[in-house]
Design a protein around this motif. Structure first.
Motif, short mmCIF file in Angstrom:
data_model
loop_
_atom_site.label_atom_id
_atom_site.label_comp_id
_atom_site.label_asym_id
_atom_site.label_seq_id
_atom_site.Cartn_x
_atom_site.Cartn_y
_atom_site.Cartn_z
N ALA A 95 3.59 4.58 -0.67
CA ALA A 95 3.65 3.16 -0.29
C ALA A 95 3.84 2.37 -1.58
O ALA A 95 3.26 2.71 -2.61
CB ALA A 95 2.35 2.75 0.40
N GLY A 96 4.63 1.34 -1.52
CA GLY A 96 4.85 0.58 -2.74
C GLY A 96 5.58 -0.71 -2.51
O GLY A 96 5.86 -1.11 -1.37
N LEU B 200 -2.86 3.85 5.77
CA LEU B 200 -2.11 5.09 5.92
C LEU B 200 -2.94 6.28 5.45
O LEU B 200 -2.96 7.32 6.11
CB LEU B 200 -0.80 5.01 5.12
CG LEU B 200 0.20 3.96 5.58
CD1 LEU B 200 1.31 3.77 4.55
CD2 LEU B 200 0.79 4.30 6.94
N GLU B 201 -3.63 6.12 4.32
CA GLU B 201 -4.44 7.21 3.79
C GLU B 201 -5.58 7.58 4.74
O GLU B 201 -5.87 8.76 4.94
CB GLU B 201 -4.99 6.82 2.42
CG GLU B 201 -5.61 7.97 1.68
CD GLU B 201 -5.88 7.63 0.23
OE1 GLU B 201 -5.84 8.55 -0.59
OE2 GLU B 201 -6.13 6.45 -0.08
N ALA C 102 1.11 -3.78 0.03
CA ALA C 102 1.37 -2.35 -0.21
C ALA C 102 0.06 -1.58 -0.32
O ALA C 102 -0.08 -0.50 0.25
CB ALA C 102 2.20 -2.18 -1.49
N ARG C 103 -0.91 -2.13 -1.04
CA ARG C 103 -2.21 -1.46 -1.18
C ARG C 103 -2.97 -1.44 0.14
O ARG C 103 -3.63 -0.46 0.47
CB ARG C 103 -3.03 -2.12 -2.28
CG ARG C 103 -2.43 -1.87 -3.65
CD ARG C 103 -3.40 -2.13 -4.79
NE ARG C 103 -2.77 -1.83 -6.05
CZ ARG C 103 -2.65 -0.62 -6.57
NH1 ARG C 103 -3.12 0.42 -5.93
NH2 ARG C 103 -2.06 -0.43 -7.73
N GLN C 104 -2.86 -2.52 0.90
CA GLN C 104 -3.50 -2.58 2.22
C GLN C 104 -2.91 -1.51 3.14
O GLN C 104 -3.64 -0.79 3.82
CB GLN C 104 -3.29 -3.99 2.79
CG GLN C 104 -4.04 -4.29 4.04
CD GLN C 104 -3.80 -5.75 4.46
OE1 GLN C 104 -2.73 -6.32 4.25
NE2 GLN C 104 -4.80 -6.35 5.06
N VAL D 65 -2.13 15.04 4.47
CA VAL D 65 -0.93 14.44 3.89
C VAL D 65 -1.32 13.51 2.75
O VAL D 65 -2.18 12.65 2.90
CB VAL D 65 -0.13 13.66 4.96
CG1 VAL D 65 1.03 12.89 4.33
CG2 VAL D 65 0.39 14.62 6.02
N ALA D 66 -0.67 13.71 1.61
CA ALA D 66 -0.93 12.87 0.43
C ALA D 66 -0.27 11.51 0.60
O ALA D 66 0.88 11.42 1.02
CB ALA D 66 -0.41 13.56 -0.82
N VAL D 67 -1.01 10.46 0.25
CA VAL D 67 -0.48 9.10 0.24
C VAL D 67 -0.67 8.55 -1.16
O VAL D 67 -1.78 8.57 -1.70
CB VAL D 67 -1.19 8.19 1.27
CG1 VAL D 67 -0.65 6.76 1.17
CG2 VAL D 67 -1.02 8.73 2.68
N ALA D 68 0.40 8.09 -1.77
CA ALA D 68 0.34 7.53 -3.11
C ALA D 68 0.78 6.07 -3.07
O ALA D 68 1.42 5.64 -2.10
CB ALA D 68 1.24 8.33 -4.04
N VAL D 69 0.43 5.33 -4.12
CA VAL D 69 0.80 3.92 -4.21
C VAL D 69 1.55 3.69 -5.52
O VAL D 69 1.12 4.14 -6.58
CB VAL D 69 -0.44 3.01 -4.19
CG1 VAL D 69 -0.03 1.55 -4.24
CG2 VAL D 69 -1.30 3.27 -2.97
N LEU D 70 2.67 3.00 -5.43
CA LEU D 70 3.45 2.65 -6.62
C LEU D 70 3.82 1.18 -6.56
O LEU D 70 4.58 0.75 -5.69
CB LEU D 70 4.72 3.50 -6.71
CG LEU D 70 5.59 3.26 -7.94
CD1 LEU D 70 4.83 3.65 -9.21
CD2 LEU D 70 6.89 4.03 -7.85
#
Length: 196
Positions: free
Chosen positions: A108-109, A69-70, A62-64, A78-83
């Motif tokens: 992404a999560g 994506l970011e 998910a972090r990769q 575009v904002a990209v967040a990670v959960l």
């Protein structure tokens, strides 16, 4: 983009514009560009004012994905967040609040996206990577976060056409058979624990 990526994206965009929700399987080897195709689909959805979720089976993946994506989404603003399960409590709380407002963004999560307190009221596209590592119920739970969102599932596992029709008869299938130029060669090795 390769011709196959352009073709897959065209099929996905046509599905996004259709009056019924998309249910599409994108098959391609590691390095074939599935993530970029999924990102471009997400950008269509976000541009229309909706949210996109990209679910992966592990925190590392998910972090990769989020980093990739970011890197590509940032120039478009575009904002990209990670959960994930490891997201710090304060950061998690702020992100959950942003998502609950329906802010158009890409998150992404991991399975953390499935938690009941994570609301995605404007979910327009649910992308599930390595879909075979999620149960049918988990994939459906992500899709049920929105109001009939489009669903794109990704896999690097080659699936013969007849098996694909039997197993994924409810999904349209797009295939990436080649890798973009300059991607290098993949090498898979087996090594003992002493090498770690």
């Amino acid at each position: 983009l390769t011709e196959e990526q352009r073709n897959a994206l065209a099929e996905i965009v046509a599905d996004l514009r259709a009056p019924r929700p998309m249910h599409r399987l994108l098959i391609g080897e590691v390095g074939s560009g599935k993530t970029v195709v999924a990102l471009l689909a997400a950008l269509h959805v976000i541009e229309a004012g909706h949210q996109a979720a990209f679910m992966a089976p592990t925190e590392i993946l998910a972090r990769q994905h989020a980093a990739t994506l970011e890197r590509f989404a940032a120039p478009a603003g575009v904002a990209v967040a990670v959960l994930t399960g490891a997201t710090p409590a304060r950061e998690r709380r702020v992100l959950i609040e942003r998502l609950a407002t329906g802010e158009p963004m890409l998150v992404a999560g991991t399975h953390a996206l499935l938690e009941s307190k994570v609301a995605l009221p404007k979910l327009g596209l649910a992308v599930v990577d390595e879909q075979h590592r999620f149960g049918v119920g988990q994939r459906a739970a992500l899709a049920q976060k929105g109001r009939l969102p489009d669903v794109l599932v990704l896999t690097a596992t080659p699936i013969p056409r007849t098996l694909a029709l039997a197993s994924y008869g409810d999904l349209d299938v797009s295939t990436l058979r080649s890798r973009p130029a300059g991607r290098g060669r993949l090498v898979t090795r087996v090594t003992g624990e002493e090498k770690f």
